[in-house]
Design an enzyme around this catalytic site. Structure first.
Site, mmCIF file in Angstrom:
data_model
loop_
_atom_site.group_PDB
_atom_site.id
_atom_site.type_symbol
_atom_site.label_atom_id
_atom_site.label_comp_id
_atom_site.label_asym_id
_atom_site.label_seq_id
_atom_site.Cartn_x
_atom_site.Cartn_y
_atom_site.Cartn_z
ATOM 1 N N ASN A 1 0.870 -1.180 0.000
ATOM 2 C CA ASN A 1 0.000 0.000 0.000
ATOM 3 C C ASN A 1 0.901 1.222 0.000
ATOM 4 O O ASN A 1 1.487 1.563 1.022
ATOM 5 C CB ASN A 1 -0.898 -0.034 1.247
ATOM 6 C CG ASN A 1 -1.745 1.221 1.360
ATOM 7 O OD1 ASN A 1 -1.793 2.039 0.438
ATOM 8 N ND2 ASN A 1 -2.411 1.379 2.504
ATOM 9 N N TRP A 2 1.001 1.845 -1.166
ATOM 10 C CA TRP A 2 1.918 2.985 -1.286
ATOM 11 C C TRP A 2 1.367 4.239 -0.614
ATOM 12 O O TRP A 2 2.066 5.241 -0.508
ATOM 13 C CB TRP A 2 2.205 3.273 -2.766
ATOM 14 C CG TRP A 2 3.048 2.246 -3.450
ATOM 15 C CD1 TRP A 2 3.495 1.047 -2.931
ATOM 16 C CD2 TRP A 2 3.587 2.325 -4.776
ATOM 17 N NE1 TRP A 2 4.257 0.389 -3.853
ATOM 18 C CE2 TRP A 2 4.332 1.146 -5.007
ATOM 19 C CE3 TRP A 2 3.499 3.269 -5.797
ATOM 20 C CZ2 TRP A 2 4.992 0.895 -6.210
ATOM 21 C CZ3 TRP A 2 4.151 3.021 -6.995
ATOM 22 C CH2 TRP A 2 4.898 1.847 -7.197
ATOM 23 N N LYS A 3 0.101 4.235 -0.227
ATOM 24 C CA LYS A 3 -0.540 5.411 0.380
ATOM 25 C C LYS A 3 -0.327 6.634 -0.528
ATOM 26 O O LYS A 3 -0.229 6.461 -1.742
ATOM 27 C CB LYS A 3 -0.019 5.620 1.798
ATOM 28 C CG LYS A 3 -0.116 4.317 2.626
ATOM 29 C CD LYS A 3 0.104 4.499 4.082
ATOM 30 C CE LYS A 3 -0.043 3.152 4.789
ATOM 31 N NZ LYS A 3 0.075 3.256 6.243
ATOM 32 N N HIS A 37 -9.324 1.090 5.029
ATOM 33 C CA HIS A 37 -8.045 1.332 5.714
ATOM 34 C C HIS A 37 -8.266 2.292 6.891
ATOM 35 O O HIS A 37 -9.084 3.211 6.801
ATOM 36 C CB HIS A 37 -7.025 1.907 4.727
ATOM 37 C CG HIS A 37 -5.638 1.880 5.287
ATOM 38 N ND1 HIS A 37 -5.196 2.810 6.195
ATOM 39 C CD2 HIS A 37 -4.622 1.001 5.111
ATOM 40 C CE1 HIS A 37 -3.945 2.508 6.542
ATOM 41 N NE2 HIS A 37 -3.577 1.414 5.899
ATOM 42 N N GLU A 61 -6.650 4.727 7.888
ATOM 43 C CA GLU A 61 -6.466 6.147 7.557
ATOM 44 C C GLU A 61 -7.712 6.708 6.879
ATOM 45 O O GLU A 61 -8.043 7.879 7.060
ATOM 46 C CB GLU A 61 -5.210 6.302 6.671
ATOM 47 C CG GLU A 61 -3.944 6.060 7.498
ATOM 48 C CD GLU A 61 -2.784 5.461 6.734
ATOM 49 O OE1 GLU A 61 -2.787 5.503 5.486
ATOM 50 O OE2 GLU A 61 -1.864 4.935 7.396
ATOM 51 N N GLU A 97 -5.139 -4.763 10.600
ATOM 52 C CA GLU A 97 -4.093 -3.765 10.789
ATOM 53 C C GLU A 97 -4.356 -3.019 12.102
ATOM 54 O O GLU A 97 -5.128 -2.050 12.120
ATOM 55 C CB GLU A 97 -4.095 -2.763 9.627
ATOM 56 C CG GLU A 97 -3.797 -3.380 8.278
ATOM 57 C CD GLU A 97 -3.240 -2.359 7.303
ATOM 58 O OE1 GLU A 97 -2.147 -2.586 6.798
ATOM 59 O OE2 GLU A 97 -3.886 -1.320 7.077
ATOM 60 N N GLY A 136 2.871 2.332 10.785
ATOM 61 C CA GLY A 136 3.837 3.422 10.628
ATOM 62 C C GLY A 136 4.554 3.800 11.910
ATOM 63 O O GLY A 136 5.223 4.830 11.976
ATOM 64 N N SER A 148 3.833 -2.146 10.274
ATOM 65 C CA SER A 148 5.281 -2.212 10.483
ATOM 66 C C SER A 148 5.893 -3.564 10.140
ATOM 67 O O SER A 148 6.814 -4.021 10.818
ATOM 68 C CB SER A 148 5.633 -1.794 11.918
ATOM 69 O OG SER A 148 5.225 -0.467 12.164
#
Ligand code: 13P
Length: 249
Positions: A9-11, A94, A96, A166, A172, A212
């Protein structure tokens, strides 16, 4: 047999030229494991990524989508638009998206329905926050995130669903769930599915861990019986690190 999957997942990272560079580095790598490999660039780079990777073993997937087909939803992208640029799988839910864009279980249920109605696969993400784990509520939270967004579906829909646990506190932060914490939660998730849909359905659903994951810890996490792969953020932005994780199976 359920599949092993490693998805990057490159975000909101990598403009067009960085995307082209990273993809050319990914194409030099060799998959030596049995893992299915995916990357999720930003919307604007899906088409060039798809063009560059369509003859490879790396699938290009999207990070999000809207539930409607088209219309007055400024700034949004639909399932049919994703499909028109070669995308067949979408990440939904997700943390976020939930935290910064107020995505609720109810909204996610609509997005899941729209993706499935368009014959897309869904990587459905969920996970508890630190305060919830500290309060011993992680299973309650995860159980309700899954039930609220997915349990209106028929059993057959789960052929097209990949789950991604997650824990928010591990994303992160450099702090990973221990392999035992991941296994405990993944076993709980599979039991939750089995209680609702039966063991045969639950045994076929791939459950990924995210938070992570790095080359140094991937092998130990992936060695757990209910961990079927990873959803990788930071480490997916470097070709060597990402492939060390892909090949950790
Ligand atoms: P990190 O691997 O950077 O912790 O991110 C995990 C994640 O959010 C993947 O979706």
């Amino acid at each position: 047999m359920r599949k092993h999957i490693v998805a990057g997942n490159w975000k909101m990272n990598n403009d067009l030229s960085m995307t082209e560079t990273l993809i050319s580095e990914l194409k030099k790598q060799t998959i030596t494991s049995d893992a299915e490999v995916m990357i999720a660039p930003v919307f604007t780079n899906l088409w060039p990524a798809y063009q560059a990777l369509k003859d490879s073993d790396i699938e290009v997937v999207a990070q999000n989508m809207h539930f409607a087909e088209s219309g007055a939803y400024t700034g949004e992208v639909s399932a049919t638009m994703l499909k028109s640029v070669g995308v067949k799988t979408v990440i939904l839910g997700h943390s976020e998206r939930r935290e910064y864009f107020n995505e609720t279980d109810e909204l996610l249920a609509k997005k899941v329905d729209a993706a499935l109605a368009n014959d897309m696969r869904v990587i459905f993400c969920f996970g508890e926050e630190l305060a919830e784990r500290k309060a011993g509520k992680e299973q309650e939270v995860v159980g309700s995130q899954i039930a609220n967004a997915l349990f209106h579906l028929d059993a057959s829909a789960f052929k097209h669903i990949i789950l991604a646990y997650e824990p928010v506190w591990a994303i992160g932060t450099g702090e990973t769930a221990s392999p035992e914490q991941a296994q405990d939660m993944h076993a709980f998730i599979r039991k939750t599915l089995a209680d609702k849909y039966g063991a045969e359905v639950a045994d076929e659903v791939s459950i990924l861990y995210g938070g992570s994951v790095k080359p140094a810890n991937a092998q130990e996490i992936f060695s757990k019986p209910d961990v079927d792969g990873g959803l990788i953020g930071g480490a997916s932005l470097k070709a060597d690190d990402f492939f060390a994780i892909v090949n950790a199976f």
